[in-house]
Design an enzyme around this catalytic site. Structure first.
Site, PDB file in Angstrom:
ATOM      1  N   CYS A  40      -6.919  -9.425   8.577  1.00  0.00           N
ATOM      2  CA  CYS A  40      -7.502 -10.763   8.546  1.00  0.00           C
ATOM      3  C   CYS A  40      -6.471 -11.899   8.460  1.00  0.00           C
ATOM      4  CB  CYS A  40      -8.517 -10.850   7.411  1.00  0.00           C
ATOM      5  SG  CYS A  40      -9.698 -12.226   7.587  1.00  0.00           S
ATOM      6  N   LYS A  78      -3.129  -5.377   2.273  1.00  0.00           N
ATOM      7  CA  LYS A  78      -3.036  -6.723   2.843  1.00  0.00           C
ATOM      8  C   LYS A  78      -1.938  -7.532   2.166  1.00  0.00           C
ATOM      9  CE  LYS A  78      -6.126 -10.654   3.822  1.00  0.00           C
ATOM     10  NZ  LYS A  78      -7.532 -11.119   3.674  1.00  0.00           N
ATOM     11  N   GLU A 120     -12.559  -5.606   8.037  1.00  0.00           N
ATOM     12  CA  GLU A 120     -12.180  -5.832   6.640  1.00  0.00           C
ATOM     13  C   GLU A 120     -13.427  -5.683   5.762  1.00  0.00           C
ATOM     14  OE1 GLU A 120      -9.787  -9.239   4.083  1.00  0.00           O
ATOM     15  OE2 GLU A 120     -11.003  -9.868   5.789  1.00  0.00           O
TER      16      GLU A 120
END
Length: 277
Positions: free
Chosen positions: A155, A114, A42
């Protein structure tokens, strides 16, 4: 089928020019080691938690200097590169935390924004408000790369099992979890969450991570991991320094794990429960 992959662990600087200089040698080392699929963490293009300093640096994905450099590297090395995420400007002017798969022709084959924003107050006093900077995505993504099907996450998404189940049910054999995990949550939860998602879905889980103390003042956990569909650790870096982790994935293990424990097939829809007042 066996696929050699490489997970790149970085300590990304706070500008794109420095970030490309940082990650490019690690990409070359991965390709020299025989990896066909190379994954970065990330925030591969820059890490800057100060929004006033971050915003002027953001460009579109296609114009980002690090992404352009990695597209050229994929062409030169004839490998697929998953840019775990790049912090970019969306078409509507808002910011996104966007994962991008680059194929060996240097083309962007798929992107994923995301979904889940890290908005927390940690026990050690640290706070994070990702939603104050980034607009979340609204679509799960699977894509073929190097003979395998990848399910893309980033993440904090690791804490949402339903997303990973949906990706596996859509055919994903490998779940990618590029991350910049905080040190407190990394120490407590990083490995156990990754192994849980692998076991629940019968999938490989590949988690390249940021590690160490960064220019913008944050600390990230490192400890990049590759997990097999039965939950065993295939390989890990036991530190937070930049480096390369290789793993050889026997993709037949996915079908074997899902046959042995057919949790995806056995899942049932249900109603309730009603929230208690």
């Amino acid at each position: 089928m066996t696929l050699r992959v490489a997970l790149i662990q970085t300590r990304t600087p706070a500008s794109q020019a420095a970030a490309l200089d940082h990650v490019a040698p690690l990409i070359s080392r991965a390709a020299q080691g025989g990896a066909r699929l190379i994954l970065t963490p990330e925030g591969t293009n820059l890490l800057q938690k100060d929004r006033e300093r971050l915003t002027p640096q953001l460009t579109s994905l296609e114009d980002d200097p690090v992404v352009m450099g990695l597209r050229a590297a994929a062409r030169r090395l004839q490998v697929s590169i998953l840019v775990g995420s790049a912090l970019v400007r969306r078409e509507d002017g808002q910011a996104a935390n966007r994962s991008a798969l680059i194929n060996p022709d240097g083309d962007i084959a798929a992107t994923y924004d995301k979904l889940h924003m890290f908005d927390v107050d940690l026990p050690n006093g640290e706070t994070a408000r990702e939603s104050a900077t980034y607009t979340p995505g609204d679509k799960a993504v699977v894509v073929r790369a190097e003979g395998a099907v990848l399910g893309l996450t980033v993440c904090y998404d690791i804490r949402f099992p339903a997303l990973h189940r949906a990706l596996a049910q859509a055919g994903a054999q490998i779940l990618t979890v590029p991350a910049a995990f905080t040190r407190p949550t990394g120490e407590a939860h990083w490995e156990v969450l990754l192994r849980a998602r692998a076991i629940e879905t019968g999938s490989f889980v590949l988690a390249p991570a940021q590690g160490g103390f960064h220019e913008d003042g944050r600390g990230t956990y490192g400890r990049s991991l590759a997990i097999a569909p039965w939950g065993e650790v295939l390989g890990k870096l036991d530190h937070d320094e930049p480096g390369v982790l290789f793993a050889d994935l026997d993709l037949d293990q996915v079908a074997k794990a899902r046959t042995a424990i057919p949790a995806l097939a056995n899942a049932r829809a249900f109603s309730g429960p009603a929230r208690l007042s």
